[in-house]
Design a protein around this motif. Structure first.
Motif, PDB file in Angstrom:
ATOM      1  N   ASP A   6      -9.164   3.919   6.617  1.00 39.31           N
ATOM      2  CA  ASP A   6     -10.046   3.736   5.469  1.00 39.31           C
ATOM      3  C   ASP A   6      -9.535   2.668   4.503  1.00 39.31           C
ATOM      4  OD1 ASP A   6     -12.283   4.447   3.732  1.00 39.31           O
ATOM      5  OD2 ASP A   6     -10.786   5.420   2.459  1.00 39.31           O
ATOM      6  N   ARG A   7      -8.242   2.693   4.209  1.00 34.39           N
ATOM      7  CA  ARG A   7      -7.691   1.819   3.160  1.00 34.39           C
ATOM      8  C   ARG A   7      -6.942   0.606   3.673  1.00 34.39           C
ATOM      9  NH1 ARG A   7      -5.005   6.111  -1.096  1.00 34.39           N
ATOM     10  NH2 ARG A   7      -6.872   7.382  -1.405  1.00 34.39           N
ATOM     11  N   GLY A   8      -6.575   0.617   4.940  1.00 28.30           N
ATOM     12  CA  GLY A   8      -5.716  -0.442   5.450  1.00 28.30           C
ATOM     13  C   GLY A   8      -4.266  -0.097   5.132  1.00 28.30           C
ATOM     14  N   PRO A   9      -3.363  -1.086   5.227  1.00 23.53           N
ATOM     15  CA  PRO A   9      -1.949  -0.806   4.960  1.00 23.53           C
ATOM     16  C   PRO A   9      -1.777  -0.111   3.609  1.00 23.53           C
ATOM     17  CG  PRO A   9      -2.210  -3.012   5.841  1.00 23.53           C
ATOM     18  CD  PRO A   9      -3.602  -2.485   5.574  1.00 23.53           C
ATOM     19  N   THR A  10      -1.006   0.972   3.614  1.00 23.22           N
ATOM     20  CA  THR A  10      -0.863   1.818   2.433  1.00 23.22           C
ATOM     21  C   THR A  10       0.594   2.210   2.259  1.00 23.22           C
ATOM     22  OG1 THR A  10      -3.077   2.710   2.893  1.00 23.22           O
ATOM     23  CG2 THR A  10      -1.723   3.925   1.322  1.00 23.22           C
ATOM     24  N   VAL A  11       1.101   2.122   1.029  1.00 26.24           N
ATOM     25  CA  VAL A  11       2.481   2.526   0.779  1.00 26.24           C
ATOM     26  C   VAL A  11       2.592   4.049   0.901  1.00 26.24           C
ATOM     27  CG1 VAL A  11       3.047   0.504  -0.636  1.00 26.24           C
ATOM     28  CG2 VAL A  11       2.206   2.588  -1.729  1.00 26.24           C
ATOM     29  N   GLN A  12       3.766   4.516   1.273  1.00 31.43           N
ATOM     30  CA  GLN A  12       3.978   5.938   1.535  1.00 31.43           C
ATOM     31  C   GLN A  12       3.666   6.804   0.329  1.00 31.43           C
ATOM     32  OE1 GLN A  12       7.252   5.651   5.104  1.00 31.43           O
ATOM     33  NE2 GLN A  12       7.890   6.589   3.236  1.00 31.43           N
ATOM     34  N   ARG A  13       3.971   6.341  -0.855  1.00 31.39           N
ATOM     35  CA  ARG A  13       3.680   7.090  -2.080  1.00 31.39           C
ATOM     36  C   ARG A  13       2.182   7.380  -2.177  1.00 31.39           C
ATOM     37  NH1 ARG A  13       5.287   3.200  -5.220  1.00 31.39           N
ATOM     38  NH2 ARG A  13       3.282   2.178  -5.258  1.00 31.39           N
ATOM     39  N   ASP A  14       1.359   6.378  -1.856  1.00 30.72           N
ATOM     40  CA  ASP A  14      -0.093   6.553  -1.907  1.00 30.72           C
ATOM     41  C   ASP A  14      -0.603   7.414  -0.755  1.00 30.72           C
ATOM     42  OD1 ASP A  14      -0.065   5.033  -4.203  1.00 30.72           O
ATOM     43  OD2 ASP A  14      -0.712   3.188  -3.196  1.00 30.72           O
ATOM     44  N   LEU A  15       0.062   7.335   0.400  1.00 33.69           N
ATOM     45  CA  LEU A  15      -0.291   8.215   1.520  1.00 33.69           C
ATOM     46  C   LEU A  15      -0.045   9.673   1.142  1.00 33.69           C
ATOM     47  CD1 LEU A  15       1.097   6.401   4.695  1.00 33.69           C
ATOM     48  CD2 LEU A  15      -1.303   6.832   4.121  1.00 33.69           C
ATOM     49  N   ALA A  16       1.074   9.911   0.489  1.00 33.42           N
ATOM     50  CA  ALA A  16       1.399  11.275   0.065  1.00 33.42           C
ATOM     51  C   ALA A  16       0.335  11.801  -0.882  1.00 33.42           C
ATOM     52  CB  ALA A  16       2.787  11.317  -0.579  1.00 33.42           C
ATOM     53  N   ARG A  42       5.706   0.475   9.828  1.00 29.81           N
ATOM     54  CA  ARG A  42       6.027   0.185   8.429  1.00 29.81           C
ATOM     55  C   ARG A  42       6.276  -1.312   8.327  1.00 29.81           C
ATOM     56  NH1 ARG A  42       9.237   5.122   9.165  1.00 29.81           N
ATOM     57  NH2 ARG A  42       8.656   6.670   7.618  1.00 29.81           N
ATOM     58  N   LYS A  43       5.727  -1.922   7.274  1.00 32.92           N
ATOM     59  CA  LYS A  43       5.911  -3.351   7.049  1.00 32.92           C
ATOM     60  C   LYS A  43       6.329  -3.575   5.606  1.00 32.92           C
ATOM     61  CE  LYS A  43       2.778  -5.144  10.533  1.00 32.92           C
ATOM     62  NZ  LYS A  43       1.656  -6.053  10.780  1.00 32.92           N
ATOM     63  N   SER A  44       7.097  -4.626   5.391  1.00 38.56           N
ATOM     64  CA  SER A  44       7.509  -4.992   4.039  1.00 38.56           C
ATOM     65  C   SER A  44       6.300  -5.371   3.207  1.00 38.56           C
ATOM     66  CB  SER A  44       8.479  -6.174   4.072  1.00 38.56           C
ATOM     67  OG  SER A  44       9.641  -5.823   4.780  1.00 38.56           O
ATOM     68  N   VAL A  45       6.397  -5.062   1.928  1.00 40.84           N
ATOM     69  CA  VAL A  45       5.342  -5.429   0.982  1.00 40.84           C
ATOM     70  C   VAL A  45       5.796  -6.710   0.282  1.00 40.84           C
ATOM     71  CG1 VAL A  45       4.142  -4.743  -1.131  1.00 40.84           C
ATOM     72  CG2 VAL A  45       4.608  -3.042   0.654  1.00 40.84           C
ATOM     73  N   PRO A  46       4.999  -7.762   0.365  1.00 42.13           N
ATOM     74  CA  PRO A  46       5.387  -9.007  -0.307  1.00 42.13           C
ATOM     75  C   PRO A  46       5.646  -8.775  -1.793  1.00 42.13           C
ATOM     76  CG  PRO A  46       3.457  -9.351   1.091  1.00 42.13           C
ATOM     77  CD  PRO A  46       3.717  -7.874   1.050  1.00 42.13           C
ATOM     78  N   ASP A  90       8.078  -6.989  -3.107  1.00 37.81           N
ATOM     79  CA  ASP A  90       8.890  -5.795  -3.391  1.00 37.81           C
ATOM     80  C   ASP A  90       9.567  -5.342  -2.101  1.00 37.81           C
ATOM     81  OD1 ASP A  90      10.066  -3.447  -4.231  1.00 37.81           O
ATOM     82  OD2 ASP A  90       8.295  -2.730  -5.304  1.00 37.81           O
ATOM     83  N   ARG A  91      10.812  -5.765  -1.944  1.00 34.09           N
ATOM     84  CA  ARG A  91      11.547  -5.465  -0.711  1.00 34.09           C
ATOM     85  C   ARG A  91      11.827  -3.979  -0.535  1.00 34.09           C
ATOM     86  NH1 ARG A  91      16.055  -9.649  -1.961  1.00 34.09           N
ATOM     87  NH2 ARG A  91      16.957  -7.677  -2.520  1.00 34.09           N
ATOM     88  N   ARG A  92      11.778  -3.214  -1.617  1.00 32.95           N
ATOM     89  CA  ARG A  92      12.087  -1.780  -1.528  1.00 32.95           C
ATOM     90  C   ARG A  92      10.931  -0.957  -0.983  1.00 32.95           C
ATOM     91  NH1 ARG A  92      12.720  -0.278  -7.180  1.00 32.95           N
ATOM     92  NH2 ARG A  92      11.267  -1.964  -7.399  1.00 32.95           N
ATOM     93  N   VAL A  93       9.718  -1.480  -1.117  1.00 37.55           N
ATOM     94  CA  VAL A  93       8.517  -0.722  -0.744  1.00 37.55           C
ATOM     95  C   VAL A  93       8.041  -1.160   0.634  1.00 37.55           C
ATOM     96  CG1 VAL A  93       6.128  -0.206  -1.386  1.00 37.55           C
ATOM     97  CG2 VAL A  93       7.868  -0.476  -3.155  1.00 37.55           C
ATOM     98  N   ARG A  94       7.641  -0.171   1.431  1.00 38.40           N
ATOM     99  CA  ARG A  94       7.098  -0.445   2.764  1.00 38.40           C
ATOM    100  C   ARG A  94       5.684   0.105   2.836  1.00 38.40           C
ATOM    101  NH1 ARG A  94      11.173  -2.892   6.122  1.00 38.40           N
ATOM    102  NH2 ARG A  94      10.259  -1.822   7.877  1.00 38.40           N
ATOM    103  N   ALA A  95       4.801  -0.693   3.394  1.00 41.52           N
ATOM    104  CA  ALA A  95       3.425  -0.233   3.624  1.00 41.52           C
ATOM    105  C   ALA A  95       3.323   0.240   5.065  1.00 41.52           C
ATOM    106  CB  ALA A  95       2.443  -1.365   3.365  1.00 41.52           C
ATOM    107  N   VAL A  96       2.518   1.248   5.277  1.00 41.25           N
ATOM    108  CA  VAL A  96       2.287   1.780   6.621  1.00 41.25           C
ATOM    109  C   VAL A  96       0.959   1.227   7.097  1.00 41.25           C
ATOM    110  CG1 VAL A  96       2.058   3.868   8.011  1.00 41.25           C
ATOM    111  CG2 VAL A  96       3.551   3.863   5.988  1.00 41.25           C
ATOM    112  N   GLU A  97       0.940   0.750   8.331  1.00 40.08           N
ATOM    113  CA  GLU A  97      -0.257   0.153   8.908  1.00 40.08           C
ATOM    114  C   GLU A  97      -0.512   0.774  10.276  1.00 40.08           C
ATOM    115  OE1 GLU A  97      -1.764  -4.312  10.250  1.00 40.08           O
ATOM    116  OE2 GLU A  97      -0.095  -4.099   8.839  1.00 40.08           O
TER     117      GLU A  97
END
Length: 161
Positions: free
Chosen positions: A63-73, A98-102, A104-111
């Protein structure tokens, strides 16, 4: 409440059985309906090697495309540790990455992966007969009515709650 015990003249107590007229009746019915629906959908997903918790995350990713884990939770009502386990499972099964978020190296988006999309579509096909079985006792038009009522209950208009 009297010194001898509870006052039996007060309102009836919740039973969770059909016909329960207590303030808890709706919640108890929704809980029972959810349990039954989850059981039926679990049967549909089992041959595909995933669980409802995996599918819930896949729904958000599609539905949303790549999403950070915090938002998935937040979207799935999970906690951080739980969502990490689900994403670990999906990665292990090659259904998500999991892919890096441009920026912010600490955050990973899930795709979701192509394999994940294929399984997502297969899950819909597998769920169709189970979904029909779930509502088999409803009369024509009642499925749509039930969906409408539940949608209004789950997503009240702004200002209501």
């Amino acid at each position: 409440m009297t010194a001898d015990g509870p006052d039996r003249t007060t309102a009836s107590r919740a039973t969770g059985r059909p016909g329960d007229a207590t303030p808890f009746a709706l919640g108890l019915l929704l809980r029972q309906a959810h349990w039954r629906a989850a059981t039926v959908m679990t049967e549909a997903l089992r041959p595909l090697g995933i669980e409802l918790r995996h599918f819930a995350v896949m729904i958000v990713l599609v539905d949303r495309g790549p999403t950070v884990q915090r938002d998935l939770a937040a979207a799935t009502g999970s906690d951080r540790a739980g969502i990490m386990r689900v994403v670990d499972d999906l990665e292990r099964m090659e259904l998500a990455v999991r892919k890096s978020v441009p920026g912010d190296r600490r955050v990973r988006a899930v795709e979701i992966t192509l394999k994940g999309l294929e399984l997502f579509d297969a899950a819909h096909v597998a769920a169709e007969p189970q979904a029909e079985r779930l509502v088999a006792q409803l009369r024509p038009g009642e499925v749509e009515q039930l969906k409408d009522l539940l949608t209004r209950l789950a997503y009240p208009s702004s200002g209501e709650a």
